[in-house]
Design a protein around this motif. Structure first.
Motif, mmCIF file in Angstrom:
data_model
loop_
_atom_site.group_PDB
_atom_site.id
_atom_site.type_symbol
_atom_site.label_atom_id
_atom_site.label_comp_id
_atom_site.label_asym_id
_atom_site.label_seq_id
_atom_site.Cartn_x
_atom_site.Cartn_y
_atom_site.Cartn_z
ATOM 1 N N GLY A 27 0.821 -1.200 0.000
ATOM 2 C CA GLY A 27 0.000 0.000 0.000
ATOM 3 C C GLY A 27 0.856 1.251 0.000
ATOM 4 N N ASN A 44 -4.576 1.539 1.084
ATOM 5 C CA ASN A 44 -4.530 0.967 -0.264
ATOM 6 C C ASN A 44 -4.582 2.054 -1.331
ATOM 7 O OD1 ASN A 44 -7.223 1.615 -0.071
ATOM 8 N ND2 ASN A 44 -7.983 -0.431 -0.525
ATOM 9 N N SER A 62 -9.873 0.757 4.648
ATOM 10 C CA SER A 62 -8.775 0.626 3.689
ATOM 11 C C SER A 62 -7.444 1.094 4.281
ATOM 12 C CB SER A 62 -9.086 1.418 2.419
ATOM 13 O OG SER A 62 -9.206 2.795 2.729
#
Length: 115
Positions: A27, A44, A62
């Motif tokens: 990421g 991400n 996320s």
């Protein structure tokens, strides 16, 4: 990161299976609040706001709170990185920062993805 959650925001069976094990995630490092620090936020996608200023109910699925094994030089914004650490799941407040998180990687190290 998405495989850690069910559609309703609860943790997936995969998250429960991986909890407590050493895993790798790819990421982006979020912009850092402090230059000399042993933690960062992995997302991400690039993020611009501080997700730890929110409550557990507002947690963004996320992102992951990363506590590094030792301090490393921060990655430049937009640099894809690979992080390895021990997965912790469930609500927790970091004792040092006061940040609230639902997912953490601890004892972590990172490198540029593809390096």
């Amino acid at each position: 990161m998405g495989e850690l959650y069910n559609h309703d925001g609860s943790f997936s069976p995969r998250a429960d299976e991986l909890k407590g094990t050493r895993i790798a995630m790819q990421g982006f490092m979020a912009p850092h609040l402090k230059v000399d620090s042993d933690f960062f936020i992995l997302s991400n996608t690039p993020v611009e706001t501080c997700p730890f200023c929110a409550t557990e109910g507002e947690w963004i699925d996320s992102i992951v709170f990363v506590r590094m094994r030792t301090r490393q030089e921060m990655a430049a914004p937009g640099t894809l990185i690979l992080v390895q650490g021990t997965l912790e799941i469930g609500p927790a407040t970091d004792p040092t920062t006061g940040f609230v998180s639902k997912v953490r990687l601890t004892d972590a190290v990172f490198q540029r993805a593809g390096a």
